[in-house]
Scaffold this motif. Structure first.
Motif, PDB file in Angstrom:
ATOM      1  N   LEU A  26     -25.297 -21.120  55.518  1.00  0.00           N
ATOM      2  CA  LEU A  26     -24.738 -20.878  54.184  1.00  0.00           C
ATOM      3  C   LEU A  26     -23.460 -20.059  54.279  1.00  0.00           C
ATOM      4  O   LEU A  26     -23.273 -19.291  55.219  1.00  0.00           O
ATOM      5  CB  LEU A  26     -25.750 -20.078  53.343  1.00  0.00           C
ATOM      6  N   GLN A  27     -22.626 -20.183  53.245  1.00  0.00           N
ATOM      7  CA  GLN A  27     -21.401 -19.389  53.141  1.00  0.00           C
ATOM      8  C   GLN A  27     -21.645 -18.288  52.108  1.00  0.00           C
ATOM      9  O   GLN A  27     -21.623 -18.559  50.917  1.00  0.00           O
ATOM     10  CB  GLN A  27     -20.224 -20.263  52.698  1.00  0.00           C
ATOM     11  N   THR A  28     -21.921 -17.072  52.558  1.00  0.00           N
ATOM     12  CA  THR A  28     -22.159 -15.972  51.636  1.00  0.00           C
ATOM     13  C   THR A  28     -20.862 -15.201  51.416  1.00  0.00           C
ATOM     14  O   THR A  28     -19.884 -15.397  52.138  1.00  0.00           O
ATOM     15  CB  THR A  28     -23.235 -14.999  52.156  1.00  0.00           C
ATOM     16  N   LYS A  29     -20.866 -14.317  50.442  1.00  0.00           N
ATOM     17  CA  LYS A  29     -19.685 -13.479  50.174  1.00  0.00           C
ATOM     18  C   LYS A  29     -19.369 -12.599  51.385  1.00  0.00           C
ATOM     19  O   LYS A  29     -18.229 -12.197  51.581  1.00  0.00           O
ATOM     20  CB  LYS A  29     -19.909 -12.601  48.941  1.00  0.00           C
ATOM     21  N   GLU A  32     -20.569 -16.220  57.008  1.00  0.00           N
ATOM     22  CA  GLU A  32     -21.502 -17.304  57.275  1.00  0.00           C
ATOM     23  C   GLU A  32     -22.852 -16.742  57.707  1.00  0.00           C
ATOM     24  O   GLU A  32     -22.923 -15.778  58.467  1.00  0.00           O
ATOM     25  CB  GLU A  32     -20.934 -18.206  58.366  1.00  0.00           C
ATOM     26  N   LEU A  33     -23.926 -17.363  57.216  1.00  0.00           N
ATOM     27  CA  LEU A  33     -25.281 -16.897  57.499  1.00  0.00           C
ATOM     28  C   LEU A  33     -26.135 -18.070  57.941  1.00  0.00           C
ATOM     29  O   LEU A  33     -26.255 -19.066  57.225  1.00  0.00           O
ATOM     30  CB  LEU A  33     -25.883 -16.259  56.240  1.00  0.00           C
ATOM     31  N   HIS A  39     -37.132 -15.830  59.053  1.00  0.00           N
ATOM     32  CA  HIS A  39     -36.033 -14.911  58.720  1.00  0.00           C
ATOM     33  C   HIS A  39     -36.530 -13.794  57.811  1.00  0.00           C
ATOM     34  O   HIS A  39     -37.396 -13.991  56.976  1.00  0.00           O
ATOM     35  CB  HIS A  39     -34.911 -15.688  58.027  1.00  0.00           C
ATOM     36  N   VAL A  40     -35.951 -12.637  57.964  1.00  0.00           N
ATOM     37  CA  VAL A  40     -36.307 -11.488  57.130  1.00  0.00           C
ATOM     38  C   VAL A  40     -35.950 -11.798  55.673  1.00  0.00           C
ATOM     39  O   VAL A  40     -34.932 -12.446  55.407  1.00  0.00           O
ATOM     40  CB  VAL A  40     -35.581 -10.218  57.629  1.00  0.00           C
ATOM     41  N   PRO A  41     -36.786 -11.406  54.712  1.00  0.00           N
ATOM     42  CA  PRO A  41     -36.466 -11.663  53.298  1.00  0.00           C
ATOM     43  C   PRO A  41     -35.111 -11.055  52.920  1.00  0.00           C
ATOM     44  O   PRO A  41     -34.818  -9.908  53.248  1.00  0.00           O
ATOM     45  CB  PRO A  41     -37.612 -10.984  52.549  1.00  0.00           C
ATOM     46  N   THR A  42     -34.301 -11.865  52.249  1.00  0.00           N
ATOM     47  CA  THR A  42     -32.939 -11.474  51.895  1.00  0.00           C
ATOM     48  C   THR A  42     -32.531 -12.164  50.601  1.00  0.00           C
ATOM     49  O   THR A  42     -32.955 -13.275  50.345  1.00  0.00           O
ATOM     50  CB  THR A  42     -31.944 -11.922  53.006  1.00  0.00           C
ATOM     51  N   VAL A  43     -31.693 -11.497  49.825  1.00  0.00           N
ATOM     52  CA  VAL A  43     -31.017 -12.121  48.691  1.00  0.00           C
ATOM     53  C   VAL A  43     -29.536 -11.866  48.898  1.00  0.00           C
ATOM     54  O   VAL A  43     -29.131 -10.757  49.228  1.00  0.00           O
ATOM     55  CB  VAL A  43     -31.487 -11.525  47.344  1.00  0.00           C
ATOM     56  N   SER A  44     -28.729 -12.912  48.719  1.00  0.00           N
ATOM     57  CA  SER A  44     -27.294 -12.768  48.950  1.00  0.00           C
ATOM     58  C   SER A  44     -26.509 -13.635  47.972  1.00  0.00           C
ATOM     59  O   SER A  44     -26.991 -14.687  47.539  1.00  0.00           O
ATOM     60  CB  SER A  44     -26.960 -13.181  50.388  1.00  0.00           C
ATOM     61  N   ALA A  45     -25.304 -13.207  47.660  1.00  0.00           N
ATOM     62  CA  ALA A  45     -24.402 -13.984  46.804  1.00  0.00           C
ATOM     63  C   ALA A  45     -23.689 -15.026  47.659  1.00  0.00           C
ATOM     64  O   ALA A  45     -23.258 -14.740  48.778  1.00  0.00           O
ATOM     65  CB  ALA A  45     -23.385 -13.066  46.143  1.00  0.00           C
ATOM     66  N   LEU A  46     -23.583 -16.240  47.117  1.00  0.00           N
ATOM     67  CA  LEU A  46     -22.890 -17.327  47.799  1.00  0.00           C
ATOM     68  C   LEU A  46     -21.488 -17.482  47.233  1.00  0.00           C
ATOM     69  O   LEU A  46     -21.251 -17.241  46.051  1.00  0.00           O
ATOM     70  CB  LEU A  46     -23.640 -18.644  47.602  1.00  0.00           C
ATOM     71  N   LYS A  47     -20.578 -17.912  48.082  1.00  0.00           N
ATOM     72  CA  LYS A  47     -19.240 -18.258  47.605  1.00  0.00           C
ATOM     73  C   LYS A  47     -19.105 -19.775  47.605  1.00  0.00           C
ATOM     74  O   LYS A  47     -19.968 -20.485  48.135  1.00  0.00           O
ATOM     75  CB  LYS A  47     -18.170 -17.609  48.474  1.00  0.00           C
ATOM     76  N   ILE A  48     -18.051 -20.268  47.000  1.00  0.00           N
ATOM     77  CA  ILE A  48     -17.774 -21.701  47.048  1.00  0.00           C
ATOM     78  C   ILE A  48     -17.637 -22.079  48.518  1.00  0.00           C
ATOM     79  O   ILE A  48     -16.871 -21.452  49.253  1.00  0.00           O
ATOM     80  CB  ILE A  48     -16.483 -22.032  46.284  1.00  0.00           C
ATOM     81  N   VAL A  69     -28.644 -16.995  46.989  1.00  0.00           N
ATOM     82  CA  VAL A  69     -29.667 -17.533  47.869  1.00  0.00           C
ATOM     83  C   VAL A  69     -30.765 -16.482  48.004  1.00  0.00           C
ATOM     84  O   VAL A  69     -30.480 -15.296  48.137  1.00  0.00           O
ATOM     85  CB  VAL A  69     -29.104 -17.926  49.252  1.00  0.00           C
ATOM     86  N   GLU A  70     -32.001 -16.950  47.923  1.00  0.00           N
ATOM     87  CA  GLU A  70     -33.155 -16.095  48.194  1.00  0.00           C
ATOM     88  C   GLU A  70     -33.804 -16.642  49.452  1.00  0.00           C
ATOM     89  O   GLU A  70     -34.200 -17.818  49.498  1.00  0.00           O
ATOM     90  CB  GLU A  70     -34.160 -16.122  47.038  1.00  0.00           C
ATOM     91  N   ILE A  71     -33.901 -15.793  50.447  1.00  0.00           N
ATOM     92  CA  ILE A  71     -34.460 -16.196  51.740  1.00  0.00           C
ATOM     93  C   ILE A  71     -35.801 -15.505  51.919  1.00  0.00           C
ATOM     94  O   ILE A  71     -35.904 -14.289  51.776  1.00  0.00           O
ATOM     95  CB  ILE A  71     -33.508 -15.814  52.895  1.00  0.00           C
ATOM     96  N   ARG A  72     -36.806 -16.305  52.223  1.00  0.00           N
ATOM     97  CA  ARG A  72     -38.130 -15.802  52.586  1.00  0.00           C
ATOM     98  C   ARG A  72     -38.474 -16.405  53.945  1.00  0.00           C
ATOM     99  O   ARG A  72     -37.846 -17.387  54.350  1.00  0.00           O
ATOM    100  CB  ARG A  72     -39.152 -16.192  51.524  1.00  0.00           C
TER     101      ARG A  72
END
Length: 135
Positions: A26-29, A32-33, A39-48, A69-72
């Motif tokens: 994914l492309q986060t703010k 790249e992720l 994967h460890v639980p994470t919430v992140s903002a995505l960019k275009i 994105v919400e990652i579990r």
């Protein structure tokens, strides 16, 4: 091999769901992720940008707008305004949108044009063109 589920959701509902993704990129703010099962639980903002999901040894490409994105450990949920498979992108239409956005940005120098919205439109069009190359 450990896999995880991926759900891509827009305000109009689910646009993609897969239970057996090997890796999701994914492309986060923040940059790249890459996400794999556990994967460890994470919430992140995505960019275009693009979203790549490796399924059965090959990558699927999506053009996505800004969102979250919400990652579990077993599931990734992508919440965006809009998204398209690379093969579904109308490149002629994307190029026309790019040209319109560039014209608006040119006018913004002289007129009252919402520069921020024009820049977003340009970024979306460029992203769609770039992702369509993976079709």
């Amino acid at each position: 091999m450990n896999t995880m589920a991926l759900d891509i959701v827009t305000p109009n509902g689910s646009v993609f769901s897969e239970e057996d993704c090997e890796i999701i990129i994914l492309q986060t703010k923040q940059g790249e992720l890459g996400v794999m099962a556990g994967h460890v639980p994470t919430v992140s903002a995505l960019k275009i940008g693009s979203l790549r999901a490796k399924i059965d040894g090959r990558y699927e490409y999506f053009a996505v707008t800004e969102g979250f994105v919400e990652i579990r450990p077993e599931r990734v949920s992508v919440l965006i305004q809009a998204g398209e498979f690379a093969e579904d992108i109308d490149t002629a239409r994307a190029r026309q949108a790019k040209e319109r956005a560039e014209q608006l940005l040119e006018q913004a120098k002289d007129e009252k044009v919402d520069r921020y919205r024009a820049e977003l439109a340009l970024n979306r069009a460029i992203n769609r063109i770039n992702v369509s190359e993976h079709a």
